[in-house]
Design a protein around this motif. Structure first.
Motif, PDB file in Angstrom:
ATOM      1  N   ALA A 193      73.053 -50.044  61.399  1.00 36.91           N
ATOM      2  CA  ALA A 193      73.193 -48.759  60.704  1.00 36.91           C
ATOM      3  C   ALA A 193      72.375 -47.661  61.371  1.00 36.91           C
ATOM      4  O   ALA A 193      72.343 -46.524  60.892  1.00 36.91           O
ATOM      5  N   GLY A 194      71.701 -47.987  62.494  1.00 37.59           N
ATOM      6  CA  GLY A 194      70.919 -46.997  63.215  1.00 37.59           C
ATOM      7  C   GLY A 194      69.610 -46.654  62.543  1.00 37.59           C
ATOM      8  O   GLY A 194      69.089 -45.556  62.713  1.00 37.59           O
ATOM      9  N   LEU A 195      69.042 -47.603  61.800  1.00 36.78           N
ATOM     10  CA  LEU A 195      67.815 -47.350  61.039  1.00 36.78           C
ATOM     11  C   LEU A 195      66.650 -48.124  61.633  1.00 36.78           C
ATOM     12  O   LEU A 195      66.814 -49.264  62.069  1.00 36.78           O
ATOM     13  N   PRO A 196      65.457 -47.528  61.638  1.00 30.46           N
ATOM     14  CA  PRO A 196      64.291 -48.230  62.176  1.00 30.46           C
ATOM     15  C   PRO A 196      63.899 -49.422  61.311  1.00 30.46           C
ATOM     16  O   PRO A 196      63.999 -49.378  60.082  1.00 30.46           O
ATOM     17  N   TYR A 197      63.440 -50.469  61.976  1.00 33.40           N
ATOM     18  CA  TYR A 197      62.921 -51.650  61.294  1.00 33.40           C
ATOM     19  C   TYR A 197      61.523 -51.920  61.848  1.00 33.40           C
ATOM     20  O   TYR A 197      61.364 -52.254  63.025  1.00 33.40           O
ATOM     21  N   ILE A 198      60.510 -51.764  61.003  1.00 34.04           N
ATOM     22  CA  ILE A 198      59.116 -51.912  61.418  1.00 34.04           C
ATOM     23  C   ILE A 198      58.503 -53.100  60.687  1.00 34.04           C
ATOM     24  O   ILE A 198      58.691 -53.270  59.478  1.00 34.04           O
ATOM     25  N   VAL A 199      57.765 -53.917  61.426  1.00 36.53           N
ATOM     26  CA  VAL A 199      57.069 -55.063  60.845  1.00 36.53           C
ATOM     27  C   VAL A 199      55.566 -54.818  60.935  1.00 36.53           C
ATOM     28  O   VAL A 199      55.051 -54.493  62.012  1.00 36.53           O
ATOM     29  N   VAL A 200      54.873 -54.959  59.804  1.00 38.16           N
ATOM     30  CA  VAL A 200      53.419 -54.841  59.759  1.00 38.16           C
ATOM     31  C   VAL A 200      52.867 -56.254  59.583  1.00 38.16           C
ATOM     32  O   VAL A 200      52.956 -56.836  58.499  1.00 38.16           O
ATOM     33  N   LEU A 201      52.325 -56.815  60.635  1.00 46.13           N
ATOM     34  CA  LEU A 201      51.839 -58.189  60.630  1.00 46.13           C
ATOM     35  C   LEU A 201      50.432 -58.227  60.033  1.00 46.13           C
ATOM     36  O   LEU A 201      49.515 -57.584  60.539  1.00 46.13           O
ATOM     37  N   THR A 202      50.273 -58.989  58.949  1.00 43.07           N
ATOM     38  CA  THR A 202      48.976 -59.103  58.290  1.00 43.07           C
ATOM     39  C   THR A 202      48.521 -60.560  58.315  1.00 43.07           C
ATOM     40  O   THR A 202      49.256 -61.454  58.742  1.00 43.07           O
ATOM     41  N   ASP A 203      47.330 -60.792  57.849  1.00 37.56           N
ATOM     42  CA  ASP A 203      46.729 -62.126  57.917  1.00 37.56           C
ATOM     43  C   ASP A 203      47.087 -62.965  56.697  1.00 37.56           C
ATOM     44  O   ASP A 203      46.826 -62.538  55.570  1.00 37.56           O
ATOM     45  N   PRO A 204      47.680 -64.160  56.893  1.00 37.65           N
ATOM     46  CA  PRO A 204      48.232 -64.679  58.140  1.00 37.65           C
ATOM     47  C   PRO A 204      49.742 -64.472  58.181  1.00 37.65           C
ATOM     48  O   PRO A 204      50.385 -64.355  57.143  1.00 37.65           O
ATOM     49  N   THR A 205      50.322 -64.475  59.368  1.00 39.02           N
ATOM     50  CA  THR A 205      51.777 -64.501  59.528  1.00 39.02           C
ATOM     51  C   THR A 205      52.087 -65.688  60.429  1.00 39.02           C
ATOM     52  O   THR A 205      51.808 -65.660  61.628  1.00 39.02           O
ATOM     53  N   THR A 206      52.649 -66.743  59.847  1.00 39.07           N
ATOM     54  CA  THR A 206      52.797 -68.002  60.583  1.00 39.07           C
ATOM     55  C   THR A 206      54.131 -68.676  60.262  1.00 39.07           C
ATOM     56  O   THR A 206      54.897 -68.230  59.412  1.00 39.07           O
ATOM     57  N   GLY A 207      54.387 -69.785  60.957  1.00 43.01           N
ATOM     58  CA  GLY A 207      55.520 -70.660  60.665  1.00 43.01           C
ATOM     59  C   GLY A 207      56.879 -69.993  60.814  1.00 43.01           C
ATOM     60  O   GLY A 207      57.106 -69.164  61.690  1.00 43.01           O
ATOM     61  N   GLY A 208      57.780 -70.361  59.898  1.00 44.27           N
ATOM     62  CA  GLY A 208      59.154 -69.889  59.961  1.00 44.27           C
ATOM     63  C   GLY A 208      59.304 -68.398  59.774  1.00 44.27           C
ATOM     64  O   GLY A 208      60.312 -67.819  60.195  1.00 44.27           O
ATOM     65  N   VAL A 209      58.331 -67.752  59.165  1.00 45.20           N
ATOM     66  CA  VAL A 209      58.371 -66.295  59.034  1.00 45.20           C
ATOM     67  C   VAL A 209      58.181 -65.649  60.407  1.00 45.20           C
ATOM     68  O   VAL A 209      58.894 -64.720  60.781  1.00 45.20           O
ATOM     69  N   THR A 210      57.203 -66.166  61.168  1.00 45.45           N
ATOM     70  CA  THR A 210      56.997 -65.664  62.528  1.00 45.45           C
ATOM     71  C   THR A 210      58.219 -65.949  63.392  1.00 45.45           C
ATOM     72  O   THR A 210      58.582 -65.136  64.249  1.00 45.45           O
ATOM     73  N   ALA A 211      58.857 -67.082  63.164  1.00 39.95           N
ATOM     74  CA  ALA A 211      59.987 -67.499  63.997  1.00 39.95           C
ATOM     75  C   ALA A 211      61.293 -66.837  63.582  1.00 39.95           C
ATOM     76  O   ALA A 211      62.353 -67.193  64.120  1.00 39.95           O
ATOM     77  N   SER A 212      61.248 -65.879  62.679  1.00 41.92           N
ATOM     78  CA  SER A 212      62.488 -65.221  62.256  1.00 41.92           C
ATOM     79  C   SER A 212      62.286 -63.705  62.197  1.00 41.92           C
ATOM     80  O   SER A 212      61.995 -63.070  63.209  1.00 41.92           O
ATOM     81  N   PHE A 213      62.386 -63.121  61.020  1.00 46.57           N
ATOM     82  CA  PHE A 213      62.430 -61.657  60.891  1.00 46.57           C
ATOM     83  C   PHE A 213      61.152 -60.959  61.326  1.00 46.57           C
ATOM     84  O   PHE A 213      61.171 -59.779  61.685  1.00 46.57           O
ATOM     85  N   ALA A 214      60.010 -61.649  61.313  1.00 43.82           N
ATOM     86  CA  ALA A 214      58.734 -60.998  61.619  1.00 43.82           C
ATOM     87  C   ALA A 214      58.586 -60.637  63.092  1.00 43.82           C
ATOM     88  O   ALA A 214      57.721 -59.832  63.437  1.00 43.82           O
ATOM     89  N   MET A 215      59.402 -61.199  63.952  1.00 43.29           N
ATOM     90  CA  MET A 215      59.253 -60.944  65.380  1.00 43.29           C
ATOM     91  C   MET A 215      60.469 -60.261  65.996  1.00 43.29           C
ATOM     92  O   MET A 215      60.643 -60.303  67.219  1.00 43.29           O
ATOM     93  N   VAL A 216      61.296 -59.627  65.180  1.00 38.65           N
ATOM     94  CA  VAL A 216      62.462 -58.911  65.722  1.00 38.65           C
ATOM     95  C   VAL A 216      62.429 -57.448  65.314  1.00 38.65           C
ATOM     96  O   VAL A 216      63.468 -56.783  65.267  1.00 38.65           O
ATOM     97  N   GLY A 217      61.254 -56.927  65.036  1.00 40.61           N
ATOM     98  CA  GLY A 217      61.138 -55.530  64.658  1.00 40.61           C
ATOM     99  C   GLY A 217      61.331 -54.603  65.850  1.00 40.61           C
ATOM    100  O   GLY A 217      61.163 -55.000  67.014  1.00 40.61           O
TER     101      GLY A 217
END
Length: 308
Positions: A193-217
């Motif tokens: 849709a042409g919209l920005p996607y920003i991820v704010v990584l806080t303590d902790p960000t691990t496991g399957g979250v890191t391996a999915s949406f958290a690292m495609v910002g």
């Protein structure tokens, strides 16, 4: 003796019991430097230690109030998927465990989705609550991320996600792992849709979250000192049989190795997001999510324009 027991002792007990009790939550010990922090000073400093700069975990309501203009926002009701479809039980039933954390946190699951103005722009923010089963991602969190993406597309607003998670929720097995591709698809809808996607990584960000949406910002911002990774450091060391470098999996280490774009202190987080969104959505020109226009806009900021 009667005079002492019948008169003096009751008077002394009444005097002691009449004194106002001191609340037990006035002071907090910093988990890093062990300094005692007065609760009002800690609140004023956004739960960051004044002595060593350690960033403590922040409740979703406080996080949202910090990010949105004047602390004003509206939360949305998230879909409620089937509870305990696998009939999971370890030391206690999964349903009982969910009820305990729902009573403790006052919310249905580990994700809160809100929308409001940030720097005068409509923005959708999804925040994880680490206090709810360590912020693990189950079907309810997956549904919440899909709902957040749909809301961002509907409002033509950027999406900001703030993970704080131990990864996939083991009590939901394969259903939890299925939320990884679901969250990726939801993010792709925002980008298409042409919209920005920003991820704010806080303590902790691990496991399957890191391996999915958290690292495609489009842009990855990390709070200072946050632990970010997939497997735990001890597991990695035992697997590769080597000692890991100092600061491994911390935000500053990942910045040096190109895994995150910028590391900020909490007081500067809101202004950093607003500034980035201002460049990504300058003149309200739609950006395509299939090219590098977001990264190019970020690089045009220059090192001096963002607080590191």
């Amino acid at each position: 003796m009667n005079w002492l027991t019948n008169y003096i002792r009751p008077k002394l007990r009444a005097l002691v019991s009449s004194r106002p009790k001191t609340p037990d939550n006035l002071w907090t010990k910093c988990p890093n430097c062990e300094a005692m922090l007065f609760h009002r000073d800690l609140e004023a400093n956004l739960h960051v230690c004044q002595h060593c700069g350690h960033h403590m975990r922040l409740a979703p309501t406080k996080r949202l109030a910090m990010l949105f203009d004047d602390g004003k926002y509206e939360t949305i009701e998230l879909p409620k998927p089937a509870v305990d479809p696998l009939k999971f039980r370890d030391t206690k039933r999964y349903t009982d465990r969910l009820k305990d954390f729902q009573a403790k946190t006052g919310r249905h699951d580990a994700l809160v989705v809100a929308h409001g103005k940030m720097g005068g722009r409509d923005t959708v923010v999804a925040v994880f609550d680490f206090d709810f089963l360590a912020g693990t991602m189950g079907t309810a969190v997956g549904e919440g991320l899909v709902a957040a993406a749909k809301l961002a597309v509907m409002q033509h607003a950027p999406l900001v996600v703030v993970p704080a998670s131990g990864g996939a929720r083991m009590q939901e097995g394969i259903l939890s792992l299925m939320q990884m591709p679901r969250s990726i698809i939801a993010v792709e809808q925002v980008k298409e849709a042409g919209l920005p996607y920003i991820v704010v990584l806080t303590d902790p960000t691990t496991g399957g979250v890191t391996a999915s949406f958290a690292m495609v910002g489009d842009i990855h911002i990390a709070e200072r000192g946050s632990q970010i990774g997939f497997a735990g450091a001890r597991v990695i060391e035992e697997t590769i049989r080597e000692t890991l470098p100092e600061g491994f999996q911390r935000a500053e280490y990942l910045l040096d190795h190109g895994m995150v774009d910028v590391v900020v202190v909490r007081k500067e987080l809101r202004e950093s997001i607003i500034r980035i969104l201002g460049h990504l959505r300058r003149d309200h020109v739609a950006l395509t999510g299939t090219d590098n226009s977001h990264a190019a806009a970020y690089s045009s900021l220059g090192a001096e324009s963002l607080p590191y």
